[in-house]
Motif scaffolding. Structure first.
Motif, short mmCIF file in Angstrom:
data_model
loop_
_atom_site.label_atom_id
_atom_site.label_comp_id
_atom_site.label_asym_id
_atom_site.label_seq_id
_atom_site.Cartn_x
_atom_site.Cartn_y
_atom_site.Cartn_z
N GLY A 3 0.77 -1.23 0.00
CA GLY A 3 0.00 0.00 0.00
C GLY A 3 0.81 1.28 0.00
N ALA A 4 2.12 1.20 -0.19
CA ALA A 4 2.94 2.42 -0.16
C ALA A 4 2.80 3.19 -1.46
N ILE A 5 2.70 4.51 -1.34
CA ILE A 5 2.69 5.38 -2.51
C ILE A 5 3.65 6.53 -2.25
N ALA A 6 4.21 7.07 -3.32
CA ALA A 6 5.13 8.20 -3.19
C ALA A 6 4.33 9.45 -2.86
N THR A 7 4.71 10.14 -1.80
CA THR A 7 4.00 11.35 -1.39
C THR A 7 4.97 12.40 -0.89
N GLU A 8 4.44 13.60 -0.80
CA GLU A 8 5.17 14.69 -0.15
C GLU A 8 4.27 15.18 0.96
N ARG A 9 4.76 15.12 2.20
CA ARG A 9 3.96 15.55 3.34
C ARG A 9 4.27 17.01 3.62
N ARG A 10 3.49 17.90 3.07
CA ARG A 10 3.71 19.32 3.31
C ARG A 10 2.63 19.88 4.22
N GLY A 11 1.39 19.87 3.77
CA GLY A 11 0.32 20.43 4.58
C GLY A 11 0.63 21.87 4.96
N ILE A 12 0.12 22.29 6.08
CA ILE A 12 0.39 23.64 6.57
C ILE A 12 1.52 23.52 7.58
N THR A 13 2.70 23.77 7.10
CA THR A 13 3.88 23.67 7.95
C THR A 13 4.95 24.59 7.40
N ARG A 14 5.85 24.96 8.23
CA ARG A 14 6.99 25.77 7.79
C ARG A 14 8.23 24.90 7.75
N GLY A 15 8.04 23.59 7.81
CA GLY A 15 9.15 22.66 7.72
C GLY A 15 9.81 22.75 6.36
N PRO A 16 11.04 22.28 6.26
CA PRO A 16 11.76 22.37 4.99
C PRO A 16 11.13 21.52 3.90
N LYS A 17 11.32 21.97 2.68
CA LYS A 17 10.81 21.27 1.51
C LYS A 17 11.96 20.49 0.88
N VAL A 18 11.67 19.30 0.36
CA VAL A 18 12.66 18.47 -0.32
C VAL A 18 12.15 18.22 -1.73
N ASP A 19 12.91 18.64 -2.74
CA ASP A 19 12.53 18.46 -4.14
C ASP A 19 13.52 17.56 -4.84
N LEU A 20 13.01 16.61 -5.62
CA LEU A 20 13.84 15.76 -6.46
C LEU A 20 14.12 16.51 -7.75
N LEU A 21 15.39 16.79 -8.04
CA LEU A 21 15.77 17.50 -9.26
C LEU A 21 16.11 16.54 -10.40
N THR A 22 16.44 15.30 -10.06
CA THR A 22 16.75 14.29 -11.07
C THR A 22 15.52 14.11 -11.94
N GLY A 23 15.74 14.12 -13.26
CA GLY A 23 14.63 14.02 -14.21
C GLY A 23 13.70 12.86 -13.94
N GLY A 24 12.42 13.10 -14.15
CA GLY A 24 11.43 12.04 -13.97
C GLY A 24 11.46 11.10 -15.17
N GLY A 25 10.50 10.23 -15.22
CA GLY A 25 10.44 9.28 -16.32
C GLY A 25 11.42 8.14 -16.12
N GLN A 26 11.89 7.60 -17.23
CA GLN A 26 12.78 6.46 -17.16
C GLN A 26 14.23 6.92 -17.10
N LEU A 27 14.98 6.35 -16.17
CA LEU A 27 16.37 6.71 -15.94
C LEU A 27 17.27 5.54 -16.30
N ARG A 28 18.50 5.83 -16.59
CA ARG A 28 19.50 4.80 -16.86
C ARG A 28 20.60 4.90 -15.81
N SER A 29 21.08 3.73 -15.38
CA SER A 29 22.14 3.68 -14.39
C SER A 29 23.47 3.49 -15.11
N PRO A 30 24.55 4.17 -14.69
CA PRO A 30 24.62 5.13 -13.59
C PRO A 30 23.97 6.46 -13.96
N MET A 31 23.52 7.17 -12.95
CA MET A 31 22.81 8.43 -13.15
C MET A 31 23.24 9.43 -12.08
#
Length: 145
Positions: free
Chosen positions: A37-65
């Motif tokens: 039942g796990a899904i990828a999420t970002e828990r932000r809501g109403i908070t002033r906690g730090p934000k974490v963004d993935l900059l690595t391109g989405g879609g299909q990736l090749r290793s090494p990356m």
């Protein structure tokens, strides 16, 4: 004697591999069952906690990356690099923190060459700021053969 020692040093240096890619997830870890039942999420809501963004391109990736994440603190706080924790979401979870520690800075994570087996890998990153507020995000890295 100096000539011999110099030759040994050259041979030893020549035997060392060029900058090798960092293994982030092993094939054995990838073979572990995914959490139910796990899904990828970002828990932000109403908070002033730090934000974490993935900059690595989405879609299909090749290793090494290249794996890049950006941390964004709020309210004048700064990111505490020692608080960063990365977890591979499997059953059981795999702590990846020690593998990324040397690539963590106050602005994010930048790993120039990361080895991952083919497949979908769900990863969670947790970070705290200097005010003790927590930021968390989960993402899926889809790696093709």
């Amino acid at each position: 004697m100096r000539l011999l020692l110099g030759s040994i040093a050259i041979i030893a240096a020549g035997a060392m591999p060029a900058e090798a890619a960092q293994v982030l997830i092993t094939a054995e870890e990838a073979a572990l069952p995914p959490p139910k039942g796990a899904i990828a999420t970002e828990r932000r809501g109403i908070t002033r906690g730090p934000k974490v963004d993935l900059l690595t391109g989405g879609g299909q990736l090749r290793s090494p990356m290249r794996l890049q994440l950006k941390f964004e603190p709020y309210g004048g706080a700064k990111i505490d690099p020692d608080s960063v924790k990365m977890t591979y979401l499997r059953t059981p979870n795999v702590d990846l923190t020690s593998r990324v520690k040397s690539f963590v800075g106050p602005r994010g994570i930048d790993m120039p060459e990361v080895e991952l087996p083919a497949g979908e890998h769900m990863v969670r990153v947790d970070v705290k700021d200097t005010d003790g507020r927590v930021g968390t995000t989960s993402f899926i890295l889809k790696v093709v053969p």
